[in-house]
Motif scaffolding. Structure first.
Motif, short mmCIF file in Angstrom:
data_model
loop_
_atom_site.label_atom_id
_atom_site.label_comp_id
_atom_site.label_asym_id
_atom_site.label_seq_id
_atom_site.Cartn_x
_atom_site.Cartn_y
_atom_site.Cartn_z
N LEU A 32 0.83 -1.21 0.00
CA LEU A 32 0.00 0.00 0.00
C LEU A 32 0.86 1.26 0.00
CD1 LEU A 32 -2.76 -1.04 2.58
CD2 LEU A 32 -2.97 -0.92 0.09
N LEU A 33 1.91 1.25 0.82
CA LEU A 33 2.79 2.43 0.86
C LEU A 33 3.51 2.62 -0.48
CD1 LEU A 33 4.10 4.76 2.36
CD2 LEU A 33 5.83 3.17 3.22
N LEU A 34 4.00 1.54 -1.05
CA LEU A 34 4.68 1.62 -2.34
C LEU A 34 3.73 2.13 -3.42
CD1 LEU A 34 6.73 -1.71 -2.24
CD2 LEU A 34 7.70 0.59 -2.35
N GLU A 35 2.49 1.65 -3.40
CA GLU A 35 1.50 2.11 -4.39
C GLU A 35 1.18 3.58 -4.19
OE1 GLU A 35 0.43 0.96 -7.01
OE2 GLU A 35 0.11 -1.21 -6.99
N PHE A 36 1.11 4.00 -2.91
CA PHE A 36 0.84 5.41 -2.62
C PHE A 36 1.90 6.31 -3.24
CE2 PHE A 36 1.83 9.02 0.24
CZ PHE A 36 0.64 9.74 0.10
N VAL A 37 3.17 5.91 -3.08
CA VAL A 37 4.27 6.71 -3.62
C VAL A 37 4.33 6.58 -5.15
CG1 VAL A 37 6.76 7.04 -3.63
CG2 VAL A 37 5.59 6.53 -1.49
N ALA A 38 4.18 5.34 -5.66
CA ALA A 38 4.28 5.13 -7.10
C ALA A 38 3.20 5.89 -7.87
CB ALA A 38 4.20 3.64 -7.42
N THR A 39 2.03 6.05 -7.24
CA THR A 39 0.92 6.74 -7.91
C THR A 39 1.25 8.21 -8.19
OG1 THR A 39 -0.67 5.30 -6.83
CG2 THR A 39 -1.53 7.35 -7.74
N SER A 40 1.89 8.85 -7.20
CA SER A 40 2.19 10.28 -7.36
C SER A 40 3.59 10.54 -7.89
CB SER A 40 2.05 10.98 -5.99
OG SER A 40 2.94 10.39 -5.05
N ASN A 41 4.45 9.51 -7.85
CA ASN A 41 5.85 9.68 -8.23
C ASN A 41 6.05 9.19 -9.66
OD1 ASN A 41 8.69 9.48 -8.45
ND2 ASN A 41 8.87 9.29 -6.24
N LYS A 42 6.32 10.11 -10.56
CA LYS A 42 6.41 9.75 -11.98
C LYS A 42 7.82 9.41 -12.43
CE LYS A 42 2.05 10.74 -12.40
NZ LYS A 42 1.07 9.64 -12.44
N THR A 43 8.82 9.86 -11.70
CA THR A 43 10.19 9.74 -12.20
C THR A 43 11.04 8.71 -11.46
OG1 THR A 43 10.91 11.56 -10.77
CG2 THR A 43 10.23 12.12 -13.01
N ASP A 44 10.86 8.59 -10.14
CA ASP A 44 11.74 7.70 -9.39
C ASP A 44 11.35 6.24 -9.60
OD1 ASP A 44 13.88 7.75 -7.07
OD2 ASP A 44 12.41 6.20 -6.57
N PRO A 45 12.29 5.37 -10.01
CA PRO A 45 11.95 3.98 -10.33
C PRO A 45 11.96 3.02 -9.13
CG PRO A 45 14.24 4.36 -10.85
CD PRO A 45 13.71 5.66 -10.30
N LEU A 46 12.54 3.45 -7.99
CA LEU A 46 12.78 2.52 -6.90
C LEU A 46 11.51 1.84 -6.40
CD1 LEU A 46 15.47 4.48 -4.87
CD2 LEU A 46 15.83 2.59 -6.43
N CYS A 47 10.46 2.65 -6.15
CA CYS A 47 9.22 2.09 -5.61
C CYS A 47 8.55 1.15 -6.61
CB CYS A 47 8.25 3.22 -5.24
SG CYS A 47 8.87 4.22 -3.89
N LYS A 48 8.61 1.48 -7.87
CA LYS A 48 7.97 0.64 -8.89
C LYS A 48 8.70 -0.70 -9.01
CE LYS A 48 6.41 4.70 -11.48
NZ LYS A 48 7.04 5.72 -10.64
N LEU A 49 10.03 -0.68 -8.93
CA LEU A 49 10.79 -1.93 -8.98
C LEU A 49 10.50 -2.78 -7.75
CD1 LEU A 49 14.19 -0.59 -10.34
CD2 LEU A 49 12.71 -2.24 -11.48
#
Length: 955
Positions: free
Chosen positions: A478-495
């Protein structure tokens, strides 16, 4: 063919080339037929037609055309030869390019044809043959370029056989190179001879000559920057043991290049080696000399540090490096280095104060944490806390994220030095809450968000790994999705999300994240391990085949580009570029990921896509090989996986876990791929017995060998991967292969039973006898085994809900069960074909008799019926085999029924409790929960729908 004739031919073929280039292959075939209708003798058009057929996956038709045209004694023009090359490359028959040009130079030994043969040898790493053809080119054409190609071929042979290279090949290459340079001198404006000379000297480890070579004026012609040339010379002096000279050279240039880390390494390593060479028996002189060197080095470091004023990191890291290097040597008289290089704790704290804003700061410090004793660790942490308190008290300027990087550095250091383990669960929870607050802070940059999030989830992943705490695992998602949703450039959370979802078979979200990440094709070799088996374990076989096909295309394309670059390097005389590119090509060719993808593609395509039994046989068998020769050398595969893509901050013990995980998962990927490969080969071998173009004796030998090979490897896997084995749960682990679950499910053993029955069946039919139905077992026996295989519904205690993510295991079991049913279906079809091919003139009914009169006639009639029935055994056996397909269809339908039943369960697939004890942070996580739960449910439903479609289509 004259230039005018070639121009006419090219004009006729232009529409075909255009259609092929635009991927309109059907139109290309039409254009070929137009040309051939008017000019039926145009060989190039026929070859281009074969190329179109290959790109339409009609390989058999294409090979019928090519085999007629590409024969000994045929003379082809350049356009036709290039068309042949495209055909063989697109169909992965690279050896045939060699045979093509070997025959071509017999008919026309032109420079063009011999050059193409040289490049074909280069691709297949046939260095001895390429050396011969290069010398032939030199003798025929007279160009020194080809002479140096021959020398380079010798050098590459030496890399393959190091012992022979040292004794004979490299000395010979050096002699040839010198002889030719003496005759023709250096080519003006070219560095070819220089590069080749240095490569050969380096290969022979003639370090002194190498150092002298780069020190000469003509070395400036090498394609190396002047400062890199200086570094190279110092490295050669170090290797040659001329430490004093290397030290003096480094001292002379370090002030002009103070952030060049290679210089600092030499400056620290050379005094250590000089002291080690001193005679300790001369106690006074030894100590004075050692201390003098240490003092000079410390003064130099201090001098450069003063000039740099914390603008660069190199001079400050040099102090840590010196303390570590001299400390490891345990040299007498140098036990206490503090007076020279300062106290390491104080130095580290100074480094923190000045470089904490740089993301690399922690990695710099972590390299030297091993030099700290327990007391020093506590001193450092105490100083770090004091500094953090100072930072926290400073007024925050809008847009300045200094405090974020200070918090991150402090917590990463605490974790790496074992302080984290001493904290309670409540402390961990409180820290997690603070990090969420920092992530959600107004104006937080995307990069800072990503790094904060990845550190914040570390303790959640720990709880999942150590305690199988699925609630914390879900909170992490849930936390990773929260960040990935608003974060367009940083790849760390998506990986990190891709890694988490790979454990849950969430294919839809993985695909979406992969697209957003914009993973480049070549990155699939290093990052593919994050997703590789997920589509297969989820039962989404078409997606798995597409994924594997794309990987195979990527490898082929990458290798083609490397080979083109190697050819260009030969032509331009850039010899130093050839060895690394050759190594890269070899790494791609031997990549375990590449092999696993090719095997998976073959396996799933045969089971779930192909309809024609002959085509299935060819695909299952794969590339042909002689008896006794292994098609894939599993022992030579290399591990290209990039485990550093997901950052982690752990104690030194974690490194051991990482190393163990890398070895185990690498071996598991090899073992599961070999199991699939041996199963495919064994299934394909049954089909090959029925093929008219096969040598009957060879086909039977191959059948026995491949079934034994499959059985042997299956037994090995059962032993090496016990049923209780759990996949690695490290954050950096690859997506689980679930080999243990597969080999102990009973599925592969069922396939083996029918394969062994096929071996016995061939022996029975060859002996002129007819098989009994017992050979393949009764339908009841099959039904019992299939029921056990498809019993995938989770076991639940009365009045107790199912655990979170309970549906994942049934999905994986369903996928593997479907694969088993499909494999059995294929082997039964092959068995039917075997019977029909090997049994001739078998009556299908008993002869008719009138009503027998008397005991004698009745007895004769009974004997005749008995004889006819005996002859009908093959027919009865065939009908029995066909009836087994009913059981397979029933198993598929029951499996489909289980899907619907499970999707009707009211038990949630996610934890009910989210974010307890997190205060306001709980609201953030709970707001994300409904959306994520819905996504997970859709992904699970898609997996079952895909398997339902497969069952409907195949069974």
């Amino acid at each position: 063919m004259s230039k005018a004739e070639l121009a006419v031919l090219e004009r006729r073929l232009r529409p075909i080339y255009d259609s092929l280039d635009s991927h309109n292959y059907k139109k290309a075939l039409t254009e070929c037929d137009k040309v051939l209708k008017k000019h039926p003798a145009t060989v190039a058009a026929k070859v281009l037609k074969a190329l179109g057929l290959i790109r339409l996956d009609r390989l058999a038709e294409a090979m019928d055309i090519l085999d007629v045209l590409d024969v000994k004694g045929a003379r082809h023009d350049e356009l036709t030869l290039q068309a042949f090359v495209h055909c063989y490359r697109d169909s992965n028959q690279h050896k045939r390019v060699i045979y093509l040009y070997e025959r071509a130079i017999e008919m026309d030994p032109s420079e063009q044809n011999m050059t193409q043969l040289f490049m074909a040898y280069s691709r297949e790493k046939m260095y001895k043959e390429q050396q011969k053809i290069a010398m032939r080119l030199f003798k025929d054409v007279g160009s020194t370029t080809y002479y140096y190609w021959s020398v380079m071929s010798l050098f590459l042979q030496a890399r393959e056989d190091k012992e022979l290279g040292k004794k004979m090949l490299l000395p010979l290459a050096e002699k040839m190179c010198k002889t030719q340079i003496e005759k023709t001198n250096y080519t003006e404006g070219s560095s070819a001879e220089l590069e080749l000379e240095l490569l050969i000297l380096d290969g022979q480890e003639k370090w002194k000559e190498c150092a002298e070579f780069v020190d000469k004026d003509r070395a400036m012609g090498l394609p190396v920057a002047p400062h890199n040339l200086v570094e190279k010379g110092m490295e050669y002096y170090m290797k040659d043991g001329q430490y004093n000279l290397a030290y003096e050279l480094a001292v002379g240039v370090v002030e002009t290049m103070p952030d060049n880390w290679n210089l600092w390494r030499i400056l620290v390593a050379s005094p250590v080696r000089i002291i080690e060479k001193m005679d300790p028996s001369q106690n006074k002189e030894y100590q004075e000399g050692a201390l003098l060197l240490v003092e000079k080095l410390s003064e130099l470091i201090e001098k450069v540090q003063r000039k740099s004023e914390f603008k660069i990191r190199g001079p400050y890291l040099a102090s840590f490096l010196a303390l570590k290097a001299f400390g490891e040597t345990k040299l007498p008289g140098l036990e206490d280095l503090t007076p020279h290089f300062g106290d390491i704790v104080e130095r580290m704290l100074v480094y923190v104060r000045n470089f904490y804003k740089k993301p690399i700061c922690f990695a710099d410090l972590q390299m030297y944490f091993g030099e700290l004793n327990e007391e020093q660790k506590q001193q450092f942490l105490k100083g770090l806390t004091s500094w953090m308190n100072e930072i926290s008290g400073e007024e925050q300027v809008e847009g300045d994220e200094s405090k974020v990087w200070a918090i991150l550095l402090t917590e990463r250091c605490r974790r790496a030095l074992g302080e984290y383990e001493k904290k309670t669960a409540e402390d961990h929870r409180s820290l997690f809450q603070q990090f969420i607050a920092q992530i959600a802070a107004k104006g937080r940059s995307e990069h800072a968000q990503g790094v904060l999030c990845n550190f914040a989830i570390s303790h959640l992943w720990d709880a999942y790994r150590k305690e199988n705490d699925l609630e914390k695992f879900y909170e992490m998602i849930l936390l990773l999705e929260f960040v990935a949703t608003s974060n367009k450039t940083d790849p760390l959370c998506k990986l990190a999300l891709v890694r988490a979802y790979s454990s849950l078979c969430i294919t839809g979200r993985i695909t979406a994240l992969w697209k957003v990440l914009d993973i480049k094709s070549v990155q699939n070799d290093t990052l593919g391990y994050l997703t590789f088996p997920v589509y297969e374990t989820s039962g989404r076989f078409n997606l798995a085949i597409i994924n594997c096909s794309q990987l195979s295309i990527m490898y082929d394309q990458s290798e083609k580009e490397i080979q083109d670059s190697i050819a260009q390097a030969y032509r331009q005389g850039k010899f130093t570029a050839i060895p690394p590119m050759t190594a890269a090509s070899q790494k791609l060719r031997l990549s375990v990921q590449k092999t696993a993808a090719e095997v998976m593609n073959r396996y799933l395509s045969s089971l779930f896509v192909l309809e024609d039994l002959d085509q299935t046989t060819v695909t299952l068998w794969g590339d042909d090989d002689p008896i006794g020769e292994t098609r894939i050398d599993w022992s030579k595969l290399v591990d290209n996986r990039d485990f550093d893509v997901l950052p982690y901050t752990e104690t030194p013990e974690y490194e051991k876990l990482m190393d163990d995980m890398k070895k185990r998962t690498f071996q598991e990927l090899i073992d599961i791929s070999e199991l699939r490969s041996t199963m495919c080969r064994a299934l394909g071998a049954v089909g090959r017995v029925t093929m008219d173009n096969m040598d009957p004796r060879l086909a039977r030998v191959q059948l026995k060998m491949t079934v034994i090979e499959f059985k042997k490897h299956l037994e090995y896997c059962c032993k090496e991967y016990p049923s209780f084995l759990i996949p690695s749960k490290l954050a950096q682990s690859p997506a689980p292969q679930h080999l243990s679950q597969w080999v102990h499910s009973g599925g592969p053993h069922m396939v083996l039973e029918y394969l062994e029955a096929a071996v016995k069946l061939v022996e029975i039919l060859d002996s002129g006898e007819h098989p009994d139905v017992e050979l393949v077992g009764t339908r009841t026996e099959m039904a019992k085994k299939l029921i056990k295989l498809i019993e995938i519904q989770p076991k639940r205690n009365e009045n107790e809900p199912l655990p979170p993510f309970w549906i994942v295991d049934p999905i994986i079991q369903s996928s593997r069960a479907l694969q088993t049913i499909a494999a059995i279906q294929i082997v039964l079809q092959f068995i039917e074909k075997l019977v029909m091919k090997l049994v001739k003139n078998v009556p299908t009914t008993a002869p008719g008799f009138g009503k027998p009169k008397g005991k004698k006639e009745k007895k004769v009639a009974e004997e005749a019926v008995a004889k006819a029935l005996e002859e009908c055994k093959a027919v009865i056996f065939l009908e029995h085999v066909r009836s087994k397909h009913v059981e397979l269809r029933s198993a598929g339908k029951f499996l489909d029924t289980h899907f619907r039943q499970m999707m009707a369960y009211e038990d949630k697939n996610v934890p009910k409790k989210v974010g307890e004890g997190l205060g306001k942070a709980q609201v953030v996580l709970q707001e994300m929960a409904p959306t994520i739960e819905s996504r997970l449910q859709v992904s699970f439903l898609n997996a079952f729908e895909d398997m339902h479609t497969t069952i409907t289509a195949r069974f």
